[in-house]
Scaffold this motif. Structure first.
Motif, mmCIF file in Angstrom:
data_model
loop_
_atom_site.group_PDB
_atom_site.id
_atom_site.type_symbol
_atom_site.label_atom_id
_atom_site.label_comp_id
_atom_site.label_asym_id
_atom_site.label_seq_id
_atom_site.Cartn_x
_atom_site.Cartn_y
_atom_site.Cartn_z
ATOM 1 N N SER A 29 -59.307 56.018 -10.551
ATOM 2 C CA SER A 29 -59.958 55.536 -9.333
ATOM 3 C C SER A 29 -59.619 56.439 -8.156
ATOM 4 O O SER A 29 -60.495 56.811 -7.362
ATOM 5 C CB SER A 29 -59.509 54.104 -9.033
ATOM 6 O OG SER A 29 -59.868 53.239 -10.084
ATOM 7 N N ALA A 38 -62.081 59.115 -6.209
ATOM 8 C CA ALA A 38 -62.277 58.967 -4.757
ATOM 9 C C ALA A 38 -62.030 60.299 -4.050
ATOM 10 O O ALA A 38 -62.796 60.692 -3.158
ATOM 11 C CB ALA A 38 -61.338 57.890 -4.203
ATOM 12 N N MET A 61 -64.441 54.020 -13.786
ATOM 13 C CA MET A 61 -63.366 53.022 -13.798
ATOM 14 C C MET A 61 -63.713 51.907 -12.809
ATOM 15 O O MET A 61 -63.932 52.167 -11.636
ATOM 16 C CB MET A 61 -62.058 53.698 -13.404
ATOM 17 C CG MET A 61 -60.870 52.762 -13.295
ATOM 18 S SD MET A 61 -60.443 51.891 -14.827
ATOM 19 C CE MET A 61 -60.033 53.258 -15.925
ATOM 20 N N PRO A 62 -63.768 50.649 -13.292
ATOM 21 C CA PRO A 62 -64.132 49.564 -12.365
ATOM 22 C C PRO A 62 -63.007 49.268 -11.357
ATOM 23 O O PRO A 62 -61.819 49.365 -11.675
ATOM 24 C CB PRO A 62 -64.338 48.357 -13.277
ATOM 25 C CG PRO A 62 -64.247 48.835 -14.671
ATOM 26 C CD PRO A 62 -63.578 50.175 -14.667
ATOM 27 N N GLY A 63 -63.432 48.884 -10.173
ATOM 28 C CA GLY A 63 -62.482 48.581 -9.105
ATOM 29 C C GLY A 63 -61.526 47.458 -9.446
ATOM 30 O O GLY A 63 -60.352 47.489 -9.068
ATOM 31 N N PRO A 65 -67.272 50.440 -8.742
ATOM 32 C CA PRO A 65 -66.326 51.464 -9.223
ATOM 33 C C PRO A 65 -65.042 51.510 -8.389
ATOM 34 O O PRO A 65 -65.061 51.293 -7.177
ATOM 35 C CB PRO A 65 -67.096 52.781 -9.068
ATOM 36 C CG PRO A 65 -68.489 52.427 -8.657
ATOM 37 C CD PRO A 65 -68.480 51.016 -8.151
ATOM 38 N N GLY A 66 -63.966 51.802 -9.070
ATOM 39 C CA GLY A 66 -62.667 51.863 -8.409
ATOM 40 C C GLY A 66 -62.608 52.881 -7.286
ATOM 41 O O GLY A 66 -61.946 52.667 -6.270
ATOM 42 N N TRP A 67 -63.294 54.008 -7.453
ATOM 43 C CA TRP A 67 -63.212 55.047 -6.417
ATOM 44 C C TRP A 67 -63.813 54.549 -5.110
ATOM 45 O O TRP A 67 -63.357 54.931 -4.029
ATOM 46 C CB TRP A 67 -63.851 56.355 -6.878
ATOM 47 C CG TRP A 67 -65.326 56.314 -7.162
ATOM 48 C CD1 TRP A 67 -65.925 55.959 -8.337
ATOM 49 C CD2 TRP A 67 -66.392 56.648 -6.262
ATOM 50 N NE1 TRP A 67 -67.286 56.048 -8.213
ATOM 51 C CE2 TRP A 67 -67.609 56.472 -6.964
ATOM 52 C CE3 TRP A 67 -66.426 57.096 -4.937
ATOM 53 C CZ2 TRP A 67 -68.851 56.725 -6.374
ATOM 54 C CZ3 TRP A 67 -67.662 57.344 -4.350
ATOM 55 C CH2 TRP A 67 -68.851 57.160 -5.065
ATOM 56 N N TYR A 106 -63.642 51.470 -4.083
ATOM 57 C CA TYR A 106 -62.588 50.625 -3.523
ATOM 58 C C TYR A 106 -61.532 51.478 -2.816
ATOM 59 O O TYR A 106 -61.141 51.186 -1.686
ATOM 60 C CB TYR A 106 -61.938 49.808 -4.654
ATOM 61 C CG TYR A 106 -60.793 48.945 -4.186
ATOM 62 C CD1 TYR A 106 -61.022 47.720 -3.580
ATOM 63 C CD2 TYR A 106 -59.469 49.354 -4.346
ATOM 64 C CE1 TYR A 106 -59.982 46.925 -3.147
ATOM 65 C CE2 TYR A 106 -58.416 48.571 -3.912
ATOM 66 C CZ TYR A 106 -58.681 47.353 -3.312
ATOM 67 O OH TYR A 106 -57.635 46.583 -2.874
ATOM 68 N N VAL A 107 -61.109 52.536 -3.480
ATOM 69 C CA VAL A 107 -60.086 53.412 -2.883
ATOM 70 C C VAL A 107 -60.600 54.007 -1.572
ATOM 71 O O VAL A 107 -59.898 53.998 -0.545
ATOM 72 C CB VAL A 107 -59.684 54.518 -3.881
ATOM 73 C CG1 VAL A 107 -58.787 55.548 -3.223
ATOM 74 C CG2 VAL A 107 -59.001 53.907 -5.103
ATOM 75 N N LEU A 108 -61.832 54.514 -1.589
ATOM 76 C CA LEU A 108 -62.387 55.097 -0.360
ATOM 77 C C LEU A 108 -62.503 54.047 0.742
ATOM 78 O O LEU A 108 -62.252 54.330 1.919
ATOM 79 C CB LEU A 108 -63.755 55.729 -0.635
ATOM 80 C CG LEU A 108 -63.739 57.037 -1.427
ATOM 81 C CD1 LEU A 108 -65.172 57.574 -1.562
ATOM 82 C CD2 LEU A 108 -62.855 58.094 -0.774
#
Lengths: 494, 494
Positions: free
Chosen positions: A346, A350, A377-379, B378-380, B382-384
């Protein structure tokens, strides 16, 4: 000490996809720092047997002669290094002594900002990129009197434990140049292993200091999370990124670590020929008996080449005597692995979101493919992974109830040939990346200090012992294999 | 004050998918707390005109008579409330005065733990779930002498701004029971709007206190992030979750807020008939001139019903005079919206990961569909989103350079009929959920204090003014529409 027996054709720069030439039959000359340690070099400097400028010239010669065979360096800065070395010499002559690293050449991974030098992250996205400011660890190095000699090959964007995908070409293992260094700090490991520098800085997000240290036969130290600040390091995964050190011996890693984490005040007295500046640090770590270590069953984490396990265990037990064996519950191992992948994917996706959208073609093909996978990759998995860390830390913490140190191999295999992505382990195929990371990445999730120590060779290729401890117990990693009395005396660095 | 004119057939419990009966033609009787405020109730209590037990009996009667029409309550606790009320009366008689909330009935959203009461999160996953411990805010309420009367309907797992999907059936808007309360704290808003309780606690992750307050015509306050602790509140999205308050007037919200965030020490002197315990709080907020407010262009955020915008603007400007108009850059609006969705989706999907895998059928169908969508964030992203917050806070902070308060409508529309998911705005279709959240969720991303104030009606349906400020400037939200001198005198609560 000049070396003229250049043994390999100068073929190192270039694309990772180009077929690797076979250099394995050629002997690699030992570099000027092979067999030397930081304390000895410090004594030589202070007793006038060598100058900082002389050390830089040895390094530059070795880069010219050896580097083409190992491709450790991306960029070398002769003018800057010579100027810094002359300042270091002048300071020593004036009685200004900055401590153990004063006047020593140091190489820095090509992902750590060095003001005025090209820093490329191993990618064409950053061709010609010259940072204005030093990373904090580089500023600390300079304040400690170290001489920055140049930048070392990183796996592209530090995103890979093999060390063989970079716009600067693959770093090559000095023990067998057909083989990978491991990564991502492959150039730093190769530069130390080839004796070109006595110390190199790397980064370690899942093993990127310890894996190449292990495969190249040098010591690699990943301190506790945040102890060497990561400011000015190009991120791979901020939650997992650590700055680490590579040197010929664990003790040199410890000296450098203490120097970088101390508030170094130049000694303004006359040059005394010693490096007692660091002695106040040692005093914070009272003498102790040999730490209690346990053998962490490697096969509970990932299949280990039985010869690697046997060699490493014999190596550590020759110093410690027979070790009690401990293991981690399979669900903890699984959850640590999943947390590592969720967090790393993740955060890395990003970091590269804009480049993936705007300039995907500038990535190495394999790195691009992995990044695209990471975007999926899911959040919620990231959130659960971040939340799981306290529980996982507690589960691993239970292993330290009766032991200060866990011991296991650093990696379950020896260095595979460059480009290899699958090996056989216990008769079954195993992915090289997964194998390389299998004993190292879990400690990044928890931010624990970990050290890789050369533990012998198998078929001429290095194997390594991996020691893990808790924060503030770092000394135990370095003292485990030493005579306790001798170790604590040595910490005075006299 | 007993009400017997039960005007609606008792049809409120049941599944949200059941067709809503038409109650719109029926008059809803005013509850016992309609037109009352906390200060007045406190005076009545201390001057012997009413007892805490009497207030609870009024509440219980109103629940019996009015609640079937509005479905505000999930569970009522007559025995516990009467016992608590008797203790409150006994304390006052002994001269123990816990401050402004002493002896007042309070309702708590069905997602906030109340020891010994069923707390269901509006979902069959938690049928029969009885927590052992109070949420921290509930413990604070009890310590302040408040009487917990029962739990109020929440949109299932607080995951929806419409308030009409719950295992307990949809909450109904007291102004028109065919219409939604808004959510997720719909039951809390309906209970206050119907005059059943003088105060209710809700939670607000993207507007879940302010939206139902606006649609039901009561005041709703979302304090700065963390000021009322969320411990013991079932999470929706920990980064965005706030505990908030609903009452008839902003001033009652402020009194309750100060009481809940103060270290309330019972006054052991004789009952003086006043509630000066809170006076020390007021002293921390020195008197000031009327705060400077700006009108934040709502159409820069989301299409606003022009009649709503005109009504709300006229309402605020009747107190403040003409307001300077400000706006947010479109990219900041977009990034705040994306950050909200990325954070909320990832964290909510993490909260429900196990239930989604093991018991999906127990979710409301719409909630399930939304949760499944949330798992795909997506996780990225969330990170952003998490990384973007400081930059977004800075951009929004610039709006506060010359103003203490931003004013706009709380929601761009009036309450739609229950179950409606699309409305027309400026001649184009708009999603109801997006519309309801469009002026509120961005402030959760930044954790800013925000208040919704009833600002009149349109076609008999409430519209509301939304005020936003910076942390530690909360007073300005409450004083904007008041005479400064009178407001600061009133803060003494004498």
């Amino acid at each position: 000490m000049r070396r003229s027996e250049i043994s390999a054709p100068s073929q190192a720069q270039g694309d990772a996809d180009r077929p690797a030439h076979d250099h394995s039959g050629d002997a690699l000359p030992a570099g000027p720092f092979a067999g030397r340690d930081i304390s000895g070099l410090g004594r030589d400097l202070r007793e006038g047997r060598v100058t900082a400028e002389g050390l830089v010239r040895l390094t530059l010669d070795a880069v010219a002669e050896i580097n083409p065979a190992v491709n450790a360096f991306v960029h070398v800065d002769p003018a800057g290094a010579l100027a810094a070395a002359r300042r270091a010499d002048a300071e020593l002559a004036e009685g200004i002594d900055r401590g153990p690293l004063h006047g020593l050449p140091v190489a820095v991974k090509d992902i750590i900002m060095v003001a005025g030098l090209p820093v490329t992250m191993g990618s064409r996205h950053f061709t010609g990129h010259v940072p204005d400011e030093d990373a904090r660890c580089v500023a600390h190095l300079r304040r400690a009197g170290a001489v920055i000699i140049g930048t070392t090959v990183t796996h592209q964007f530090a995103y890979g434990p093999t060390g063989d995908r970079s716009a600067s070409g693959p770093a090559r293992n000095p023990h067998d140049r057909r083989r990978m260094t491991g990564g991502s700090s492959g150039g730093s490991a190769a530069a130390v292993a080839a004796g070109i520098v006595p110390l190199a800085v790397g980064t370690d997000t899942g093993g990127s200091v310890r894996i190449p240290a292990a495969l190249c036969g040098v010591a690699g130290f990943k301190p506790a999370y945040g102890t060497i600040p990561a400011d000015g390091v190009f991120p791979l995964s901020r939650t997992l990124d650590h700055v680490g050190l590579l040197a010929a011996t664990p003790r040199d890693c410890l000296i450098a670590y203490r120097t970088l984490t101390a508030d170094v005040t130049p000694n303004a007295g006359p040059p005394t020929g010693d490096t007692r500046n660091a002695a106040h640090l040692a005093s914070a770590h009272p003498a102790a008996a040999r730490p209690r270590a346990a053998w962490l069953d490697p096969d509970g984490l990932f299949s280990c080449d039985p010869r690697v396990a046997a060699t490493v265990r014999a190596f550590v037990e020759s110093a410690t005597g027979p070790l009690e064996e401990v293991s981690l519950a399979p669900d903890v191992v699984r959850d640590l692995g999943e947390a590592y992948v969720a967090i790393q994917s993740s955060e890395t996706a990003a970091v590269h979101a804009t480049r993936l959208a705007q300039a995907p073609d500038l990535f190495d093909a394999e790195v691009l493919e992995r990044l695209r996978g990471a975007t999926e990759m899911p959040g919620w998995r990231y959130v659960l992974a971040m939340e799981a860390r306290p529980r996982l830390a507690e589960a691993v913490g239970a292993l330290f109830a009766r032991h200060e140190v866990l011991a296991l191999p650093t990696v379950p295999i020896t260095a595979p040939p460059i480009g290899t992505r699958e090996v056989e382990l216990h008769g079954a195929p195993a992915a090289v990346r997964a194998a390389l990371l299998s004993y190292t990445s879990m400690w990044n999730v928890l931010g624990l200090p970990a050290l890789s120590i050369p533990a012998g060779t198998l078929d001429g290729l290095p194997v390594a012992l991996h020691l893990i401890t808790r924060p503030l117990q770092e000394d135990s990693l370095f003292s485990l294999l030493e005579d306790p009395h001798e170790f604590h005396q040595a910490l005075d660095l006299t």
